[in-house]
Write an enzyme that holds these catalytic residues in place. Structure first.
Site, PDB file in Angstrom:
ATOM      1  N   GLU A 190       7.957  73.369  25.141  1.00 53.31           N
ATOM      2  CA  GLU A 190       7.426  73.735  23.829  1.00 53.31           C
ATOM      3  C   GLU A 190       6.008  73.196  23.634  1.00 53.31           C
ATOM      4  O   GLU A 190       5.147  73.879  23.067  1.00 53.31           O
ATOM      5  CB  GLU A 190       8.328  73.188  22.714  1.00 53.31           C
ATOM      6  N   ARG A 245      17.960  70.348  48.941  1.00 55.80           N
ATOM      7  CA  ARG A 245      17.640  68.920  48.829  1.00 55.80           C
ATOM      8  C   ARG A 245      16.627  68.683  47.719  1.00 55.80           C
ATOM      9  O   ARG A 245      16.754  67.734  46.931  1.00 55.80           O
ATOM     10  CB  ARG A 245      17.083  68.391  50.149  1.00 55.80           C
ATOM     11  N   LEU A 250      17.215  62.948  56.098  1.00 52.76           N
ATOM     12  CA  LEU A 250      17.642  63.615  54.859  1.00 52.76           C
ATOM     13  C   LEU A 250      16.532  63.689  53.816  1.00 52.76           C
ATOM     14  O   LEU A 250      16.770  63.543  52.618  1.00 52.76           O
ATOM     15  CB  LEU A 250      18.885  62.936  54.273  1.00 52.76           C
ATOM     16  N   ALA A 265      30.167  71.898  65.097  1.00 50.62           N
ATOM     17  CA  ALA A 265      29.551  71.116  66.176  1.00 50.62           C
ATOM     18  C   ALA A 265      30.413  71.254  67.415  1.00 50.62           C
ATOM     19  O   ALA A 265      31.609  71.538  67.332  1.00 50.62           O
ATOM     20  CB  ALA A 265      29.414  69.645  65.778  1.00 50.62           C
ATOM     21  N   HIS A 286       6.822  68.736  27.491  1.00 47.27           N
ATOM     22  CA  HIS A 286       7.960  69.634  27.542  1.00 47.27           C
ATOM     23  C   HIS A 286       7.475  71.081  27.397  1.00 47.27           C
ATOM     24  O   HIS A 286       6.318  71.345  27.112  1.00 47.27           O
ATOM     25  CB  HIS A 286       8.958  69.288  26.443  1.00 47.27           C
ATOM     26  N   LEU A 305      34.581  63.712  55.768  1.00 44.97           N
ATOM     27  CA  LEU A 305      34.147  63.386  54.406  1.00 44.97           C
ATOM     28  C   LEU A 305      34.110  64.633  53.528  1.00 44.97           C
ATOM     29  O   LEU A 305      34.493  64.581  52.357  1.00 44.97           O
ATOM     30  CB  LEU A 305      32.772  62.712  54.445  1.00 44.97           C
ATOM     31  N   TRP A 357      20.694  73.490  67.051  1.00 47.26           N
ATOM     32  CA  TRP A 357      20.809  73.976  65.685  1.00 47.26           C
ATOM     33  C   TRP A 357      21.787  75.139  65.669  1.00 47.26           C
ATOM     34  O   TRP A 357      21.659  76.049  66.514  1.00 47.26           O
ATOM     35  CB  TRP A 357      19.448  74.442  65.148  1.00 47.26           C
ATOM     36  N   SER A 388      25.113  69.499  67.410  1.00 43.72           N
ATOM     37  CA  SER A 388      25.145  70.493  66.337  1.00 43.72           C
ATOM     38  C   SER A 388      23.786  71.117  66.041  1.00 43.72           C
ATOM     39  O   SER A 388      23.695  71.983  65.183  1.00 43.72           O
ATOM     40  CB  SER A 388      25.697  69.859  65.054  1.00 43.72           C
ATOM     41  N   SER A 406      31.639  52.347  54.921  1.00 42.86           N
ATOM     42  CA  SER A 406      32.611  51.366  54.437  1.00 42.86           C
ATOM     43  C   SER A 406      32.586  50.068  55.234  1.00 42.86           C
ATOM     44  O   SER A 406      32.765  48.987  54.670  1.00 42.86           O
ATOM     45  CB  SER A 406      34.022  51.973  54.458  1.00 42.86           C
TER      46      SER A 406
END
Length: 363
Positions: A52, A184, A204, A162, A50, A302, A170, A168, A234
């Site tokens: 300290e 990220r 990602l 998009a 840590h 979303l 860039w 989309s 889902s």
């Protein structure tokens, strides 16, 4: 004023662990004796010393009778490393100046109590706001059990993300994309929707060569810890060939109860209602996994659901100097039809990132 100067240095040190301490907090420490810095350190990585501990190693015998400036209350319990409060006591530190108390209700104040019992003077609250800014996710998770939720979006000046076809890449330039890599890198998890994966087959990941750091070895070190990737799927449509399944860091696929999915990744079943998957339950599950900061990278639907359900703490919007037209896709799908229902936001920061504007917005 002297306290402010040394605490500001401790906060600067803590920022060096911005991308690497997860799930631990970012902490810095400066040890001062007779007006001179004799030791300093920061927490670099979970499982390692840590702040300290590192500062005391540098200070050596000069720590006796010194003042330690720490951005977070020294820990009082054994984890993967011994308690920092014990180390300060053993070193003979006379005074501990701390920015803030540990937000964990199970340990808050115990480090201070141990130090005071050993006769060490405590000063609390120096640059507390700046110290809290170091660890929004850790603090929120300790106080609520939920991670800090950051929504990343990119758009044209006319608020489009998009083309109608879904194309989309860039909208924004390379500097903005490098900045997203840093978002990220500081995150425990990245959330996306199945639509984004089916459209772009995104991985990602944090990529060392795209972080924009001058130090290549540090970039590799940052990229060695990959965030958990979370796909909201889902109906279980994620293909076994998706790039997101082939990366370090792990992938969690969220489906509705009853859906069977066998893609070589962990599957989390959740309830579903008229709004879709149970997003509060997802965030609770991520908090239980010690996720501090969660980054949402997804499309209008979303993103709109997270905003509609008041689950977003902060949005980072990259706005490119271009126009995409009224047929292109909007930033959010939000059921707002009356001016009285508009959602007011708080612009925290505005700056240029290359040719693009970056807005940091609080909810």
């Amino acid at each position: 004023m002297i306290h402010l100067e040394y605490m500001a240095r401790a906060i600067s040190l803590a920022k060096l662990g911005l991308y690497t301490t997860d799930p631990n907090p970012r902490v810095g420490c400066v040890i001062v004796k007779d007006g001179s810095v004799v030791g300093e350190g920061f927490h670099r990585k979970a499982g390692e010393g840590h702040a300290e501990v590192n500062a005391l190693l540098m200070a050596g015998s000069q720590a006796k009778g010194a003042t330690a400036y720490v951005t977070l209350e020294p820990c009082s319990h054994f984890g993967r490393t011994p308690p920092c409060s014990d180390g300060l006591i053993k070193a003979g530190v006379a005074h501990v100046v701390c920015a803030m108390q540990d937000p964990n209700p199970e340990v808050a104040g115990k480090g201070f109590a141990k130090l005071e019992a050993a006769g060490i003077e405590i000063t609390l609250g120096v640059l507390e706001d700046q110290a809290r800014d170091l660890n929004p996710g850790f603090i929120k998770r300790m106080e609520t059990g939920l991670p800090f939720v950051r929504l990343k979006m990119a758009s044209s000046l006319d608020g489009r993300t998009a083309m109608q076809s879904g194309e989309s890449q860039w909208i924004t330039g390379p500097h903005a994309r490098a900045d997203v890599q840093k978002l990220r890198a500081r995150s425990s998890a990245v959330i996306t929707g199945i639509g984004s994966i089916l459209q772009d087959d995104s991985s990602l990941t944090v990529r060392a060569d795209e972080l924009g750091f001058d130090d290549a070895e540090f970039a590799k070190f940052v990229a060695s810890r990959q965030p958990l990737r979370v796909v909201l799927d889902s109906l279980g449509r994620l293909p076994k060939t998706a790039k997101i399944l082939k990366q370090d860091g792990g992938t969690l696929v969220v489906v509705k109860h009853g859906v069977q999915l066998h893609v070589g990744a962990e599957v989390l079943p959740l309830n579903i209602d008229e709004n879709g998957l149970d997003l509060p339950a997802l965030l609770k599950a991520l908090g239980d996994r010690h996720c501090n900061e969660v980054l949402i990278e997804t499309g209008a639907s979303l993103a709109g659901q997270f905003i509609k359900q008041a689950l977003v703490d902060e949005m980072v919007l990259y706005m490119a100097p271009c126009l995409m037209g009224s047929e292109a896709r909007p930033l959010f799908q939000l059921p707002i039809s009356e001016m009285a229902d508009k959602q007011l936001l708080n612009i925290i920061d505005t700056r240029m990132v290359g040719d693009d504007i970056r807005l940091t917005i609080g909810f």
